[in-house]
Design a protein around this motif. Structure first.
Motif, PDB file in Angstrom:
ATOM      1  N   UNK A 196      -1.962  -4.618   0.505  1.00 49.70           N
ATOM      2  CA  UNK A 196      -2.004  -4.092   1.948  1.00 49.70           C
ATOM      3  C   UNK A 196      -3.215  -4.665   2.495  1.00 49.70           C
ATOM      4  N   UNK A 197      -4.453  -4.478   1.632  1.00 50.24           N
ATOM      5  CA  UNK A 197      -5.716  -5.056   2.150  1.00 50.24           C
ATOM      6  C   UNK A 197      -5.595  -6.571   2.614  1.00 50.24           C
ATOM      7  N   UNK A 198      -4.863  -7.397   1.738  1.00 47.20           N
ATOM      8  CA  UNK A 198      -4.907  -8.738   2.141  1.00 47.20           C
ATOM      9  C   UNK A 198      -3.885  -8.791   3.530  1.00 47.20           C
ATOM     10  N   UNK A 199      -2.994  -7.781   3.531  1.00 46.87           N
ATOM     11  CA  UNK A 199      -2.244  -7.984   4.971  1.00 46.87           C
ATOM     12  C   UNK A 199      -2.970  -7.681   6.350  1.00 46.87           C
ATOM     13  N   UNK A 243     -14.189 -11.046  -0.976  1.00 48.80           N
ATOM     14  CA  UNK A 243     -13.583 -11.765  -2.001  1.00 48.80           C
ATOM     15  C   UNK A 243     -12.754 -10.664  -3.082  1.00 48.80           C
ATOM     16  N   UNK A 244     -12.239 -11.194  -4.185  1.00 48.61           N
ATOM     17  CA  UNK A 244     -11.087 -10.430  -4.876  1.00 48.61           C
ATOM     18  C   UNK A 244     -11.754  -9.003  -5.279  1.00 48.61           C
ATOM     19  N   UNK A 264     -12.054  -6.591  -2.381  1.00 44.43           N
ATOM     20  CA  UNK A 264     -10.622  -6.050  -2.013  1.00 44.43           C
ATOM     21  C   UNK A 264     -10.118  -5.167  -3.042  1.00 44.43           C
ATOM     22  N   UNK A 265     -10.361  -5.347  -4.240  1.00 40.08           N
ATOM     23  CA  UNK A 265      -9.834  -4.479  -5.317  1.00 40.08           C
ATOM     24  C   UNK A 265     -10.429  -3.172  -5.168  1.00 40.08           C
ATOM     25  N   UNK A 266     -11.795  -3.165  -4.884  1.00 42.30           N
ATOM     26  CA  UNK A 266     -12.551  -1.970  -4.672  1.00 42.30           C
ATOM     27  C   UNK A 266     -12.006  -1.462  -3.325  1.00 42.30           C
ATOM     28  N   UNK A 267     -11.980  -1.989  -2.222  1.00 39.51           N
ATOM     29  CA  UNK A 267     -11.326  -1.314  -1.124  1.00 39.51           C
ATOM     30  C   UNK A 267     -10.087  -0.521  -0.891  1.00 39.51           C
TER      31      UNK A 267
END
Length: 473
Positions: A407-410, A390-391, A394-397
């Motif tokens: 970039x994570x979303x990509x 989740x959001x 992804x922010x933590x990663x």
């Protein structure tokens, strides 16, 4: 390599095929175009003249003109003559029974001798030899340091010596190989910006001192037909046994490769088309001729797949791929295997028409490194079940990998697109076959997917789709 020449020749053959039966005038016009294509590729003009004369004579034979497919026969004649021009058979590096074998590298400064020495050492090490590199270039600043750095990357010993006499260093290097049980010695000699008597005398002195089993001349493919004059000078004074063509990936013309064997009589043994240690490849004249004519190089592609066999997915992972249920760990492994086989650009270019299909697009090979960093910042659960990302996760990663959330979303987007592509490729969960068209009796047949070896049934179109995904990172 040879992109410009390949395109010009394919255009010539396309014009011949549209004519059906051929006349002498058609052959003469085609030979004129081929002559111009070779000259523009910077092939030695004497070589061009001999090549076109032989090819034209063979194409005018009744066996070609009166055949049902004269255009195809012309292509075959050109392929045969190109193969002859490049060297009819492979010229592998054959080591003698002498221990240690001594291989001496010669060439001009800047031709890539030092890099070629390290690549050759890496290749020999991969074949279970114990090579020793000897640094005999005492003139170029940091030449020995460069060789040392390259050797450390591949785990090979270097002998540098304490003196400044390259002949003595070469002799001491051979003795060092004996003392440390090394079975192959690669002597990296000094070069000059141009051919001169001092360089030739030094090369001859080293040759007399260590009596090499093989002398290989390293030439820069980007110098075009000028390399022929240099090679002739070395052949007269040092009498080398074969050629290593370096920087093949930087030359779209290829005139040097097409000229050197015909003019000097010395075979091309290896070509180098990259900076990586494993980028030194055995030169196969017949395969290169097919590549030039746009027929691809499937045998080299198969060998790349076999070489990457140690990266093959295990049974459990293969099962997940068949069901389009791969994890992010599987996704990384799949991309690593593609890079191990030379990258998507190299894979596609080895297929028939691949160079044309790739166009000018370049794959960002560093994308995999960024992907690994991002995925390694995930927990095991997140890598196994990416749908939980989740959001906030992804922010933590992104923070852990030092990248942006975009970039994570990509990466997640590319992963999902790959899953969708696998599902379309294997709708029935079977990578070995896909549904065929209905036969004459209305029964659905099945045909084998003509995929890339070691790539789970992926074909050229599939690889191009993967390339598009990687470019959109």
């Amino acid at each position: 390599m040879f992109e410009n020449l390949s395109q010009r020749l394919q255009n010539v053959f396309s014009g011949l095929r549209s004519k059906g039966r051929l006349t002498e005038e058609d052959i003469a016009a085609a030979m004129k175009e081929i002559r111009m294509a070779l000259l523009e590729a910077d092939v030695n003009y004497k070589v061009v003249k001999e090549f076109t004369n032989r090819t034209k004579a063979r194409c005018l034979e009744a066996e070609v003109l009166d055949s049902l497919t004269p255009a195809q026969n012309v292509v075959k004649v050109v392929m045969d003559e190109l193969t002859e021009l490049l060297g009819r058979s492979d010229s592998n590096l054959v080591l003698s029974s002498r221990i240690p074998n001594v291989i001496m590298l010669v060439g001009l400064q800047g031709s890539g001798k030092t890099t070629a020495a390290a690549k050759l050492a890496y290749r020999l090490k991969e074949k279970n030899h114990a090579p020793l590199l000897v640094a005999c270039d005492v003139y170029r600043p940091a030449a020995a340091d460069q060789l040392q750095t390259l050797a450390e990357e591949i785990g090979v010993r270097v002998y540098r010596g304490d003196g400044v006499d390259p002949v003595e260093i070469a002799k001491e290097g051979v003795q060092d190989a004996i003392d440390h049980l090394r079975d192959v010695v690669i002597v990296d000699t000094a070069g000059r910006l141009h051919v001169d008597d001092q360089m030739m005398e030094e090369a001859q002195a080293i040759k007399d001192a260590v009596k090499p089993d093989q002398i290989l001349m390293v030439v820069d493919a980007m110098t075009g037909q000028d390399v022929v004059n240099v090679a002739q000078a070395f052949a007269e004074r040092v009498d080398f046994d074969g050629v290593i063509m370096s920087k093949m990936d930087g030359d779209a013309r290829g005139g040097g490769a097409l000229s050197i064997r015909q003019v000097t009589g010395k075979p091309i043994k290896f070509i180098s088309s990259g900076e990586k240690p494993d980028s030194l490849e055995v030169f196969h004249p017949d395969r290169m001729a097919k590549r030039i004519l746009g027929m691809g190089d499937m045998l080299t592609l198969i060998e790349s797949a076999v070489k990457a066999k140690d990266e093959e997915v295990e049974a459990e992972q293969a099962e997940r791929m068949m069901k389009a249920q791969l994890t992010l760990d599987d996704f990384v492994d799949m991309n690593r295997k593609i890079r191990k086989m030379g990258g998507i650009a190299k894979l596609v270019s080895a297929l028939p028409g691949g160079d044309k299909a790739l166009g000018s697009g370049q794959v960002d090979e560093k994308a995999l490194d960024r992907m690994v960093v991002i995925i390694n910042s995930m927990t095991k659960a997140e890598r196994q079940k990416p749908e939980i990302l989740n959001g906030s996760r992804r922010k933590r990663i992104a923070a852990g990998a030092g990248v942006t959330v975009q970039e994570v979303n990509g990466i997640i987007k590319k992963y999902n697109e790959t899953k969708k592509m696998l599902k379309k490729m294997v709708p029935d969960g079977d990578l070995s076959a896909v549904k065929g068209k209905k036969g004459k009796k209305g029964k659905k047949g099945r045909r084998r997917r003509l995929g890339i070896p070691g790539m789970g049934g992926m074909g050229m179109d599939d690889l191009k789709k993967l390339q598009d995904m990687m470019e959109k990172s």
